[in-house]
Design an enzyme around this catalytic site. Structure first.
Site, mmCIF file in Angstrom:
data_model
loop_
_atom_site.group_PDB
_atom_site.id
_atom_site.type_symbol
_atom_site.label_atom_id
_atom_site.label_comp_id
_atom_site.label_asym_id
_atom_site.label_seq_id
_atom_site.Cartn_x
_atom_site.Cartn_y
_atom_site.Cartn_z
ATOM 1 N N ARG A 23 0.103 -1.471 -0.020
ATOM 2 C CA ARG A 23 -0.155 0.140 0.076
ATOM 3 C C ARG A 23 1.103 0.860 -0.127
ATOM 4 O O ARG A 23 0.174 1.857 -0.287
ATOM 5 C CB ARG A 23 -1.025 -0.458 1.152
ATOM 6 N N GLU A 28 6.581 7.313 12.108
ATOM 7 C CA GLU A 28 6.152 8.724 12.933
ATOM 8 C C GLU A 28 7.012 9.550 12.370
ATOM 9 O O GLU A 28 8.210 8.996 12.621
ATOM 10 C CB GLU A 28 6.339 8.187 14.082
ATOM 11 N N GLN A 47 7.543 26.434 16.305
ATOM 12 C CA GLN A 47 7.542 26.544 14.997
ATOM 13 C C GLN A 47 7.716 25.100 13.867
ATOM 14 O O GLN A 47 8.766 24.653 13.406
ATOM 15 C CB GLN A 47 8.209 27.937 14.188
ATOM 16 N N ASP A 48 6.745 25.653 12.673
ATOM 17 C CA ASP A 48 6.844 24.444 11.682
ATOM 18 C C ASP A 48 7.101 25.103 9.802
ATOM 19 O O ASP A 48 6.255 26.285 10.716
ATOM 20 C CB ASP A 48 5.857 23.116 10.887
ATOM 21 N N ARG A 59 19.524 27.406 -0.178
ATOM 22 C CA ARG A 59 18.789 28.394 0.885
ATOM 23 C C ARG A 59 20.040 28.052 2.110
ATOM 24 O O ARG A 59 20.652 27.157 2.437
ATOM 25 C CB ARG A 59 18.231 27.739 0.752
ATOM 26 N N HIS A 62 22.534 30.265 6.433
ATOM 27 C CA HIS A 62 21.428 31.519 7.739
ATOM 28 C C HIS A 62 21.730 30.576 9.409
ATOM 29 O O HIS A 62 21.490 28.995 9.784
ATOM 30 C CB HIS A 62 20.048 30.940 6.931
ATOM 31 N N LYS A 72 17.203 23.599 15.016
ATOM 32 C CA LYS A 72 16.084 22.693 14.089
ATOM 33 C C LYS A 72 16.016 21.310 13.218
ATOM 34 O O LYS A 72 16.750 20.659 14.213
ATOM 35 C CB LYS A 72 16.763 23.185 12.802
ATOM 36 N N HIS A 119 23.264 26.808 9.144
ATOM 37 C CA HIS A 119 22.662 25.658 8.225
ATOM 38 C C HIS A 119 22.123 26.045 6.943
ATOM 39 O O HIS A 119 21.769 27.102 6.875
ATOM 40 C CB HIS A 119 21.335 25.566 8.979
ATOM 41 N N TYR A 132 10.918 21.352 8.365
ATOM 42 C CA TYR A 132 11.433 21.874 9.337
ATOM 43 C C TYR A 132 10.834 22.183 10.748
ATOM 44 O O TYR A 132 10.148 23.626 10.527
ATOM 45 C CB TYR A 132 13.206 22.233 9.262
ATOM 46 N N GLU A 143 19.010 37.332 12.675
ATOM 47 C CA GLU A 143 18.929 36.900 11.289
ATOM 48 C C GLU A 143 20.317 36.885 10.406
ATOM 49 O O GLU A 143 20.753 38.228 10.407
ATOM 50 C CB GLU A 143 17.474 36.716 10.085
ATOM 51 N N ASP A 169 20.904 36.404 -0.096
ATOM 52 C CA ASP A 169 22.277 34.650 0.037
ATOM 53 C C ASP A 169 23.554 34.617 -0.459
ATOM 54 O O ASP A 169 24.643 35.125 -0.411
ATOM 55 C CB ASP A 169 21.483 33.653 -0.138
#
Length: 182
Positions: A23, A28, A47-48, A59, A62, A72, A119, A132, A143, A169
């Site tokens: 299937r 998890e 936060q997601d 990217r 940072h 993270k 990262h 993340y 930042e 960046d």
């Protein structure tokens, strides 16, 4: 879940137990009680975030300064990326070193990246979707960005991919002049 400390031991590679049959699959992706028990970390995610990128999009690199630093937990749900994590803690014996791992929807691997690390990631497949969790909220004034091709860090990015960067960046700081963690 299998947890493996990487060459920089505070960065953890997490491989979930995946149950597959005709299937499809189930696993998890995060369960707080097991995460805490297996990692011995007392972290809370607040936060997601979700990003989608095309091939060659890089990217990073940072991070956020204290008191708004973020840990993270990262994973890829579509495609494949090269994920790069740099230790920027002045007091660390691995300061200025990096680890890189391939994360993909196929291998379902995750990385836990604690506070004190820069990262970034590069999309290797046609597209990627990246999820993340963070331990701190986004804070624009805290930042920072280190330039992706910093000569001191000497990150071994794939040579066969045309890199695409955001305007932010493109003007990242060099590592030696970056504000780094105490």
């Amino acid at each position: 879940m299998k947890i493996t400390p990487l060459r920089i031991p505070d960065v953890l590679l997490i491989e979930p137990h995946v149950y597959e049959d005709s299937r499809g699959f189930f696993f998890e992706s995060f369960r707080e009680d097991i995460f805490r028990k297996e990692t011995l970390l007392d972290v809370s995610f607040v936060q997601d975030n979700h990003s989608k990128s095309s091939q060659g999009v890089l990217r990073g690199l940072h991070y956020q300064l204290p008191p708004h630093a973020q840990g993270k937990l990262v994973r890829v749900i579509q495609g494949e990326i090269l994920d790069v994590v740099i230790d920027i803690r002045k007091s660390s014996p691995t300061c200025g070193q990096y680890v890189a791992e391939i994360l993909s929807s196929e291998n379902k691997r995750q990385l836990y990246i604690p506070e004190g690390f820069a990262h970034g990631f590069l999309t290797l497949s046609d597209t990627s979707e990246y999820l993340y969790k963070t331990t701190g909220f986004y804070h624009r004034d805290s930042e920072r960005c280190i330039i992706w091709n910093d000569k001191t860090l000497n990150i071994d990015w794939p040579k066969n991919i045309n890199i695409h960067l955001s305007s932010r960046d493109l003007v990242g700081a060099i590592f030696t002049s970056s504000e780094i963690f105490p």
